[in-house]
Scaffold this motif. Structure first.
Motif, mmCIF file in Angstrom:
data_model
loop_
_atom_site.group_PDB
_atom_site.id
_atom_site.type_symbol
_atom_site.label_atom_id
_atom_site.label_comp_id
_atom_site.label_asym_id
_atom_site.label_seq_id
_atom_site.Cartn_x
_atom_site.Cartn_y
_atom_site.Cartn_z
ATOM 1 N N LYS A 1 -32.873 57.217 -64.774
ATOM 2 C CA LYS A 1 -31.901 57.398 -63.707
ATOM 3 C C LYS A 1 -30.498 57.348 -64.295
ATOM 4 C CE LYS A 1 -34.877 55.578 -60.069
ATOM 5 N NZ LYS A 1 -36.083 55.656 -60.929
ATOM 6 N N LEU A 2 -29.683 58.354 -63.950
ATOM 7 C CA LEU A 2 -28.367 58.488 -64.552
ATOM 8 C C LEU A 2 -27.315 58.815 -63.496
ATOM 9 C CD1 LEU A 2 -29.305 60.783 -67.583
ATOM 10 C CD2 LEU A 2 -28.925 58.300 -67.662
ATOM 11 N N ALA A 3 -26.095 58.389 -63.774
ATOM 12 C CA ALA A 3 -24.922 58.845 -63.032
ATOM 13 C C ALA A 3 -24.211 59.818 -63.955
ATOM 14 C CB ALA A 3 -24.011 57.664 -62.683
ATOM 15 N N VAL A 4 -24.241 61.087 -63.607
ATOM 16 C CA VAL A 4 -23.754 62.132 -64.512
ATOM 17 C C VAL A 4 -22.537 62.827 -63.919
ATOM 18 C CG1 VAL A 4 -24.332 64.268 -65.733
ATOM 19 C CG2 VAL A 4 -26.076 62.502 -65.409
ATOM 20 N N TYR A 5 -21.487 62.918 -64.725
ATOM 21 C CA TYR A 5 -20.284 63.656 -64.339
ATOM 22 C C TYR A 5 -20.096 64.816 -65.311
ATOM 23 C CZ TYR A 5 -15.347 64.941 -64.042
ATOM 24 O OH TYR A 5 -14.175 65.652 -63.935
ATOM 25 N N ARG A 6 -19.796 65.990 -64.756
ATOM 26 C CA ARG A 6 -19.546 67.194 -65.566
ATOM 27 C C ARG A 6 -18.121 67.657 -65.300
ATOM 28 N NH1 ARG A 6 -21.182 72.958 -64.635
ATOM 29 N NH2 ARG A 6 -21.390 73.953 -66.685
ATOM 30 N N ASP A 7 -17.271 67.665 -66.333
ATOM 31 C CA ASP A 7 -15.864 67.989 -66.117
ATOM 32 C C ASP A 7 -15.644 69.500 -66.023
ATOM 33 O OD1 ASP A 7 -15.715 69.078 -68.694
ATOM 34 O OD2 ASP A 7 -14.666 67.369 -69.552
ATOM 35 N N LYS A 8 -14.391 69.918 -65.925
ATOM 36 C CA LYS A 8 -14.059 71.322 -65.700
ATOM 37 C C LYS A 8 -14.425 72.210 -66.884
ATOM 38 C CE LYS A 8 -10.297 70.206 -62.524
ATOM 39 N NZ LYS A 8 -8.831 70.222 -62.281
ATOM 40 N N THR A 9 -14.563 71.607 -68.069
ATOM 41 C CA THR A 9 -14.911 72.391 -69.258
ATOM 42 C C THR A 9 -16.409 72.396 -69.518
ATOM 43 O OG1 THR A 9 -14.735 70.530 -70.808
ATOM 44 C CG2 THR A 9 -12.692 71.720 -70.259
ATOM 45 N N GLY A 10 -17.164 71.636 -68.690
ATOM 46 C CA GLY A 10 -18.606 71.553 -68.887
ATOM 47 C C GLY A 10 -19.051 70.347 -69.679
ATOM 48 N N THR A 11 -18.098 69.556 -70.171
ATOM 49 C CA THR A 11 -18.441 68.342 -70.905
ATOM 50 C C THR A 11 -19.037 67.311 -69.950
ATOM 51 O OG1 THR A 11 -16.633 68.743 -72.456
ATOM 52 C CG2 THR A 11 -17.542 66.499 -72.380
ATOM 53 N N VAL A 12 -20.088 66.642 -70.421
ATOM 54 C CA VAL A 12 -20.837 65.732 -69.552
ATOM 55 C C VAL A 12 -20.638 64.275 -69.975
ATOM 56 C CG1 VAL A 12 -23.163 65.028 -68.869
ATOM 57 C CG2 VAL A 12 -22.566 67.450 -68.949
ATOM 58 N N GLU A 13 -20.478 63.414 -68.979
ATOM 59 C CA GLU A 13 -20.437 61.962 -69.185
ATOM 60 C C GLU A 13 -21.611 61.374 -68.432
ATOM 61 O OE1 GLU A 13 -19.031 58.794 -71.095
ATOM 62 O OE2 GLU A 13 -17.672 60.526 -70.965
ATOM 63 N N ALA A 14 -22.519 60.700 -69.131
ATOM 64 C CA ALA A 14 -23.706 60.115 -68.503
ATOM 65 C C ALA A 14 -23.624 58.598 -68.555
ATOM 66 C CB ALA A 14 -24.968 60.598 -69.210
ATOM 67 N N LEU A 15 -23.894 57.970 -67.416
ATOM 68 C CA LEU A 15 -23.775 56.520 -67.286
ATOM 69 C C LEU A 15 -25.028 55.938 -66.653
ATOM 70 C CD1 LEU A 15 -20.229 56.575 -65.651
ATOM 71 C CD2 LEU A 15 -20.687 56.052 -68.057
ATOM 72 N N ASN A 16 -25.274 54.676 -66.958
ATOM 73 C CA ASN A 16 -26.284 53.919 -66.223
ATOM 74 C C ASN A 16 -25.700 53.623 -64.845
ATOM 75 O OD1 ASN A 16 -27.900 51.843 -65.111
ATOM 76 N ND2 ASN A 16 -28.492 51.130 -67.135
ATOM 77 N N PRO A 17 -26.349 54.015 -63.741
ATOM 78 C CA PRO A 17 -25.752 53.880 -62.410
ATOM 79 C C PRO A 17 -25.803 52.482 -61.806
ATOM 80 C CG PRO A 17 -27.930 54.815 -62.203
ATOM 81 C CD PRO A 17 -27.676 54.671 -63.682
ATOM 82 N N VAL A 18 -26.286 51.498 -62.556
ATOM 83 C CA VAL A 18 -26.417 50.145 -62.019
ATOM 84 C C VAL A 18 -25.066 49.429 -62.095
ATOM 85 C CG1 VAL A 18 -27.561 47.914 -62.255
ATOM 86 C CG2 VAL A 18 -28.841 50.026 -62.671
ATOM 87 N N CYS A 19 -24.532 49.065 -60.915
ATOM 88 C CA CYS A 19 -23.240 48.381 -60.845
ATOM 89 C C CYS A 19 -23.295 47.062 -61.603
ATOM 90 C CB CYS A 19 -22.871 48.132 -59.387
ATOM 91 S SG CYS A 19 -21.325 47.210 -59.159
ATOM 92 N N LYS A 20 -22.211 46.762 -62.312
ATOM 93 C CA LYS A 20 -22.161 45.557 -63.139
ATOM 94 C C LYS A 20 -21.908 44.283 -62.340
ATOM 95 C CE LYS A 20 -22.792 46.994 -67.375
ATOM 96 N NZ LYS A 20 -23.812 46.404 -68.254
ATOM 97 N N HIS A 21 -21.677 44.423 -61.037
ATOM 98 C CA HIS A 21 -21.427 43.222 -60.250
ATOM 99 C C HIS A 21 -22.721 42.588 -59.763
ATOM 100 C CE1 HIS A 21 -20.387 41.215 -56.288
ATOM 101 N NE2 HIS A 21 -19.836 40.439 -57.198
ATOM 102 N N ALA A 22 -23.497 43.333 -58.958
ATOM 103 C CA ALA A 22 -24.714 42.744 -58.373
ATOM 104 C C ALA A 22 -25.939 43.630 -58.553
ATOM 105 C CB ALA A 22 -24.488 42.458 -56.897
ATOM 106 N N GLY A 23 -25.820 44.681 -59.366
ATOM 107 C CA GLY A 23 -26.983 45.483 -59.700
ATOM 108 C C GLY A 23 -27.357 46.564 -58.712
ATOM 109 N N CYS A 24 -26.469 46.898 -57.767
ATOM 110 C CA CYS A 24 -26.751 48.014 -56.854
ATOM 111 C C CYS A 24 -26.490 49.339 -57.566
ATOM 112 C CB CYS A 24 -25.880 47.897 -55.597
ATOM 113 S SG CYS A 24 -26.270 46.461 -54.576
ATOM 114 N N ILE A 25 -26.925 50.436 -56.947
ATOM 115 C CA ILE A 25 -26.758 51.759 -57.542
ATOM 116 C C ILE A 25 -25.499 52.409 -56.973
ATOM 117 C CG2 ILE A 25 -27.776 54.058 -57.832
ATOM 118 C CD1 ILE A 25 -29.289 51.873 -59.301
#
Length: 529
Positions: free
Chosen positions: A455-479
């Motif tokens: 499971k990923l939180a994925v952002y794709r910028d205007k040039t097509g470059t991708v940033e992939a993150l773990n979607p689990v919030c660092k506070h209490a573990g929600c998505i």
């Protein structure tokens, strides 16, 4: 205009915790550039957060002889203060009738008294220090469109009178739509919030106060008679800490469980006809809409707000579309010049929490739960916490005590909000769409996806470059969920927000989202595409 698209000449204008610029950023002038290291790492009071609460509290305490340092993870006005609609009222979103029902008539009168003192304090600071912040006294009008709203408006009116608030029923109100009933609240006000807090900051600095920007306080620990605040390798020794961060940061605190985060939406528009409202206008819908006029460089703007929803739950782009449509129904809109959103916290029992932060050492204070009334209740919080630090007591400390026992009327709301948090913690981990290729994500957009079993939180910028993150919030573990208007990852549980790279924009989280190795994602995506 958004912050990413600013001309180079505007790069020094104040920033905010999202992509959209507020009207205030565009007209506040350049930053004060007061970021500085203190001459000493020891002070009487460390104030964390440079919004209206923090800078008001710091100025009040500095005037009383306390040596104060203000630290902000970003800069003054970066958070909600820079996104408010800047209404100054003698009534609040939690009505006096609700305070009577959940607490008592005496509590309602005390609440009204605190609010009145807050309005007086703002005006006094503006006049005492000649702060050029477009402060204006206005009449406020609340109107009702149907029988149910009329009944609720009558309760608001009668309870306000019992609380000692000046108000009257009127037959002629400047409402933009037909209405059944209306009340007028005289001696309301408005101002430019960033110009105001910059005026506070200027006076605070002139009294010897110190401001340290771009400094995140990681932790506060007790060490003998002092508290040690840490920011990376840096330490500040202090006798008291005031958290003016809208919600206390760090691990899960009881106040995180007693407040629900909400997003509120605002537009600034020009009109085809000169029918801008002279007063502050509020309907009685739920959530309600509100209108006012502000003049900047000779140009009138209609400021319209509403269509709130819980953070990370609704569709921000739809909220803006609905707000624009509703405003166009009420006024002849010519052009929407800017739109932005802001965050606030709704307390489970209706009153803000101001005072000693539960579960922490003596000398640590916090304030949260302002509902949609940050300018007045942020000032109330500054007054109360200043009194607690300087005098050891406040006439309002019992009413706003963060450790107060919740009235029975608030218990249902408390259970509902925390059941919702538990539900999001579990449910949001299922049903995430599987992604075949990152090209499925539109440019300059983000999406929660499942990719090769992860499971990923994925952002794709205007040039097509991708940033992939773990979607689990660092506070209490929600998505976290993607906010396509502000271009942020928003937590639906306690309101933490992150930018596209996972950096923390607003607490209570302190740590950034974990980054997922990009080359693996890119290579696997390329093979599938």
């Amino acid at each position: 205009m958004n912050q990413e698209n600013r001309p180079e000449t505007d790069k020094n204008l104040p920033r905010r915790d999202g992509r959209n610029e507020s009207l205030w950023q565009q007209s506040a002038g350049t930053d004060l550039h007061t970021t500085q290291q203190p001459e000493t790492d020891t002070c009487d009071v460390l104030v964390v957060g440079a919004g209206i609460t923090g800078l008001t509290a710091a100025l009040l305490m500095q005037r009383e002889g306390k040596k104060c340092i203000v630290c902000d993870a970003f800069q003054a006005g970066y958070g909600t203060t820079g996104g408010t609609t800047a209404h100054i009222n003698t009534f609040a979103d939690t009505t006096y009738a609700e305070v009577e029902q959940k607490f008592s008539e005496e509590a309602s009168r005390q609440f009204a008294e605190a609010i009145a003192r807050s309005v007086g304090t703002i005006h006094n600071l503006v006049t005492t220090y000649s702060i050029d912040c477009d402060f204006e006294w206005k009449d406020g009008y609340v109107y009702a469109e149907d029988e149910q709203e009329t009944k609720e408006l009558q309760d608001l009116y009668e309870s306000a009178l019992r609380a000692g608030v000046e108000t009257e029923q009127v037959a002629d109100a400047p409402a933009p739509l037909p209405y059944q009933a209306a009340v007028r609240f005289p001696k309301q006000a408005q101002f430019h919030p960033l110009k105001y807090i910059r005026g506070l900051q200027k006076e605070f600095l002139s009294l010897g106060g110190r401001v340290i920007e771009n400094t995140l306080i990681d932790s506060v620990e007790k060490d003998g008679e002092y508290l040690i605040a840490k920011s990376g390798e840096r330490e500040i020794k202090t006798k008291a800490v005031v958290y003016a961060t809208h919600i206390p940061p760090g691990g899960i605190n009881v106040l995180h469980m007693r407040n629900a985060p909400y997003r509120s939406y605002v537009i600034a528009a020009t009109l085809k006809e000169d029918v801008y409202p002279e007063g502050l206008i509020y309907d009685s819908q739920d959530p309600y809409h509100y209108f006012r006029t502000h003049v900047i460089d000779g140009q009138k703007y209609l400021i319209s707000g509403g269509h709130d929803h819980k953070t990370g739950h609704g569709d921000p782009e739809q909220s803006f579309a609905d707000l624009i449509a509703y405003t166009s129904k009420c006024y002849p809109v010519d052009q929407v010049t800017t739109q932005w959103s802001s965050q606030y916290y709704v307390p489970s029992d209706g009153l803000p929490y101001i005072g000693h932060l539960p579960g922490t050492s003596d000398g640590i204070y916090a304030a949260t739960g302002y509902n949609g009334n940050g300018m007045i209740l942020g000032t109330v919080a500054a007054m109360v916490m200043s009194d607690l630090v300087v005098k050891g007591s406040s006439p309002y400390e019992k009413l706003f005590n963060p450790a107060r026992v919740k009235p029975m009327g608030a218990f249902t709301e408390f259970i509902k909000e925390n059941a919702d948090v538990a539900g999001r913690f579990i449910a949001d981990r299922f049903g995430i769409e599987e992604m075949e290729s990152v090209k499925e994500i539109p440019a300059d957009s983000g999406k929660l996806v499942e990719f090769q079993g992860q499971k990923l939180a994925v952002y794709r910028d205007k040039t097509g470059t991708v940033e992939a993150l773990n979607p689990v919030c660092k506070h209490a573990g929600c998505i976290v969920n993607w906010n396509n208007s502000e271009k942020t990852w928003d937590c639906p549980c306690h309101g933490a927000r992150y930018d596209q790279k996972g950096n923390v924009l607003t607490g209570p989280a302190r740590e950034k989202l974990d980054r997922v190795a990009f080359p693996d994602l890119e290579a696997a995506s390329a093979q599938k595409s």
